[in-house]
Design a protein around this motif. Structure first.
Motif, PDB file in Angstrom:
ATOM      1  N   LEU A   1       0.871  -1.172   0.000  1.00 35.16           N
ATOM      2  CA  LEU A   1       0.000   0.000   0.000  1.00 35.16           C
ATOM      3  C   LEU A   1       0.908   1.223   0.000  1.00 35.16           C
TER       4      LEU A   1
ATOM      5  N   ARG B   1      -7.015   5.716  -0.114  1.00 33.27           N
ATOM      6  CA  ARG B   1      -6.102   4.829   0.586  1.00 33.27           C
ATOM      7  C   ARG B   1      -6.753   3.476   0.840  1.00 33.27           C
TER       8      ARG B   1
ATOM      9  N   ALA C   1      -6.731   1.541  -2.289  1.00 32.30           N
ATOM     10  CA  ALA C   1      -5.377   1.049  -2.523  1.00 32.30           C
ATOM     11  C   ALA C   1      -5.104  -0.160  -1.637  1.00 32.30           C
ATOM     12  N   LEU C   2      -5.663  -0.133  -0.442  1.00 29.99           N
ATOM     13  CA  LEU C   2      -5.500  -1.274   0.465  1.00 29.99           C
ATOM     14  C   LEU C   2      -6.156  -2.517  -0.136  1.00 29.99           C
TER      15      LEU C   2
ATOM     16  N   ALA D   1      -3.967  -3.764  -2.775  1.00 32.72           N
ATOM     17  CA  ALA D   1      -2.729  -4.375  -2.294  1.00 32.72           C
ATOM     18  C   ALA D   1      -2.943  -5.827  -1.884  1.00 32.72           C
TER      19      ALA D   1
ATOM     20  N   TYR E   1       2.361  -1.932   4.423  1.00 34.24           N
ATOM     21  CA  TYR E   1       1.485  -0.758   4.479  1.00 34.24           C
ATOM     22  C   TYR E   1       2.325   0.471   4.771  1.00 34.24           C
TER      23      TYR E   1
ATOM     24  N   PRO F   1      -0.806   3.590   6.602  1.00 29.62           N
ATOM     25  CA  PRO F   1      -2.202   3.285   6.261  1.00 29.62           C
ATOM     26  C   PRO F   1      -3.203   4.184   6.975  1.00 29.62           C
TER      27      PRO F   1
END
Ligand SMILES: Nc1ncnc2c1ncn2[C@@H]1O[C@H](COP(=O)(O)OP(=O)(O)OP(=O)(O)O)[C@@H](O)[C@H]1O
Ligand SMILES: [Mg+2]
Lengths: 268, 265
Positions: free
Chosen positions: A87, A148, A151-152, A155, A165, A168
């Motif tokens: 991430l 975010r 994106a997590l 990932a 991370y 995060p």
């Protein structure tokens, strides 16, 4: 030895002349959530890039699953990276793809799953971060925190063995923060993965990680379980854990003496 | 005197530095080009990627190409007629328009417009993808940005350029016809038949096609490299975009001269 999935051994690295890391040793046991903490600019993001093989160490090595990262060729490195999910600090979502396509991207690139299966998986991942309803939005239409979280989801799209991370929690409200903590923990335990969490957020991090490394001055300044560190009397750790301004952790990027710097402009 | 010498010295040093930098850049550009070709197989196996980019680079350039071609053709018609009628050979206007377009103006003006319309867009896009860590993220997902992002755009440019140039020549001839025949009153039969008799397929049409293919490679490569090589900041990307236009234009004009001299001899 073998129960550490990532091992950092006497690692040194610097951009140009300035050394950023001066002999770092860390190990990340399989199945654990480990936090890396340190001041802004202490090289935490750089450390993750070294683990991912995007940068070559000046000295020392990083081993992932027993293989030395910087000695791998292109194909081996790609194989290694497929075990990792990362991430990025800024999210790094692909701006020309929708939220759905962003999460589907690694699946499309690395698997030949049928579309219906990809759809189910993407929905699962998006649901986990609470953004199933945002699947048709473009990244520009998301807030920083939402980006975010997407994106997590991206990932962890391929259920990697190592999840990294980078900050995060930055820019999340307290509720999402708690949710993300839980999520990192749950993903880690459900997948049997190992998580490396880079963060400034001491309170949040201490609530769910197994082990903590503090980096300062290019070295590991302190390490231990959250419990041990909360009780630590090391001035450095104390300052960081309690967020004090005065202490051994400098706020300033190394600079010449302030007074001298200010006077210099006038001595013509 | 010593001041003059030291000024001269630093001047030389500056020139040397820039020269070395430029050579260095040329080297990384060549390497980038080689990588793009190596990774092309991977992306050509997924034609969807290339088709998508053809849409963005080629199809979106259509309007500007069509409009420019039409005006260039009309101007050629006017100017050509003006000169030719002095020698009493105004029927040759069709030949003049067609040859100028097919041999030179079609490929060259298309390439210049392409650099301005599509090249800048490519550079800005790749530069921003780099600045926002999208290329890094892709790399960490074990996907090569060269294969996934660069190569499809390269092939899209190489494929669109000759098509756009042919279109440019066609529309241009139509514009020339419109001015010469219905407006000025040149004989339409003579316009077309003289054109047909004098334009050679291999000598003129093929050579023009080859030129536009080469321009396609040059423009696409310059736009991609400038984007990929741009410093990851707003300032860096904006400079890179400017460089794309300047370098593409110079490359197109220089290559045109070289190729023309080979083709004519
Ligand atoms: N690509 C680069 N080239 C040169 N220097 C760099 C580069 N990236 C980072 N640095 C420098 O390396 C240092 C550490 O950067 P890094 O991004 O690793 O810090 P960080 O610990 O992640 O900080 P933060 O918590 O603010 O994200 C910074 O001082 C920065 O100036
Ligand atoms: Mg960072």
């Amino acid at each position: 030895m073998t129960d550490n999935i990532v091992e950092i051994d006497n690692l040194s690295f610097g951009y140009g002349g300035r050394m950023l890391h001066k002999g770092i040793n860390m190990s990340f046991p399989r199945g654990k959530v480990v936090a890396i903490m340190g001041g802004s600019g202490s090289g935490k993001t750089t450390l993750l890039r070294l683990i991912g093989g995007q940068l070559k160490p000046v000295d020392g090595e990083v081993r992932v699953d027993g293989t030395v990262v910087h000695e791998q060729g292109r194909r081996e490195l790609q194989k290694l990276r497929r075990k990792m999910g990362m991430l990025f600090q800024m999210g790094a979502l692909f701006t020309d793809l929708s939220v759905y396509e962003n999460v589907a991207f690694p699946m499309r690139e690395h698997t030949s799953l049928p579309e219906s299966m990809i759809r189910d998986l993407v929905m699962m991942k998006l649901n986990a971060v609470g953004l199933r309803g945002a699947r048709d939005l473009m990244p520009t239409e998301l807030s920083g925190g939402m980006a975010r979280r997407v994106a997590l989801a991206r990932a962890v799209a391929l259920d990697p063995a190592i999840i990294m991370y980078d900050e995060p929690f930055a820019g999340l409200d307290p509720i999402s923060m708690g949710v993300i903590c839980n999520l990192i923990r749950r993903l880690n335990d459900a997948l049997g993965a190992t998580s490396i969490v880079v963060t400034h957020d001491v309170r949040e991090a201490f609530s769910f990680v197994d082990y903590v490394y503090f980096v300062a001055d290019g070295m590991v300044a302190a390490e231990g379980t959250p419990d041990e560190l909360s009780k630590s009397t090391l001035p450095f750790v104390h300052q960081f854990v309690h967020g004090e301004v005065d202490g051994p952790v400098p706020f300033h990027y190394p600079a010449p003496d302030y007074r001298g710097d200010m006077l210099r402009g006038h001595d013509v | 005197m010593s001041r003059l010498l030291s000024g001269f010295d630093s001047l030389l040093r500056g020139i040397g530095h820039r020269l070395v930098d430029q050579f260095w850049r040329l080297g990384s550009a060549a390497r980038f080009f080689a990588y793009t070709l190596i990774y092309s197989g991977e992306s050509l196996r997924r034609p969807n990627l290339v088709i998508r980019e053809i849409y963005f680079t080629g199809v979106l350039s259509l309007i500007i190409i069509i409009v420019s071609a039409f005006f260039v053709g009309m101007v050629l018609g006017l100017q050509g007629y003006n000169t030719l009628q002095k020698y009493g050979s105004s029927e040759a206007i069709g030949v003049l328009v067609a040859l100028s377009l097919v041999r030179e103006l079609g490929p060259v003006v298309t390439a210049l417009l392409f650099a301005g319309r599509a090249g800048t867009a490519i550079t800005a896009q790749i530069g921003l993808m780099k600045a926002t860590e999208q290329l890094s993220a892709m790399e960490m997902m074990a996907v090569s940005p060269i294969a996934r992002v660069v190569a499809p755009r390269f092939w899209a440019g190489v494929i669109s350029m000759p098509l756009l140039a042919s279109l440019f020549s066609m529309i241009g001839i139509l514009g020339g016809y419109l001015v010469a025949v219905p407006i000025i009153g040149v004989d339409g039969g003579a316009f077309w038949s003289q054109m047909q008799a004098s334009v050679d397929f291999r000598e003129d049409v093929m050579n023009g096609f080859i030129k536009s293919c080469v321009f396609g490679v040059a423009c696409a490569m310059i736009a991609l490299f400038e984007g990929y090589d741009a410093p990851p900041t707003a300032d860096g990307v904006s400079r890179a975009t400017t460089r794309t236009v300047v370098n593409s234009s110079l490359a197109v004009l220089g290559l045109d001269f070289v190729m023309t001299s080979f083709m004519i001899s």
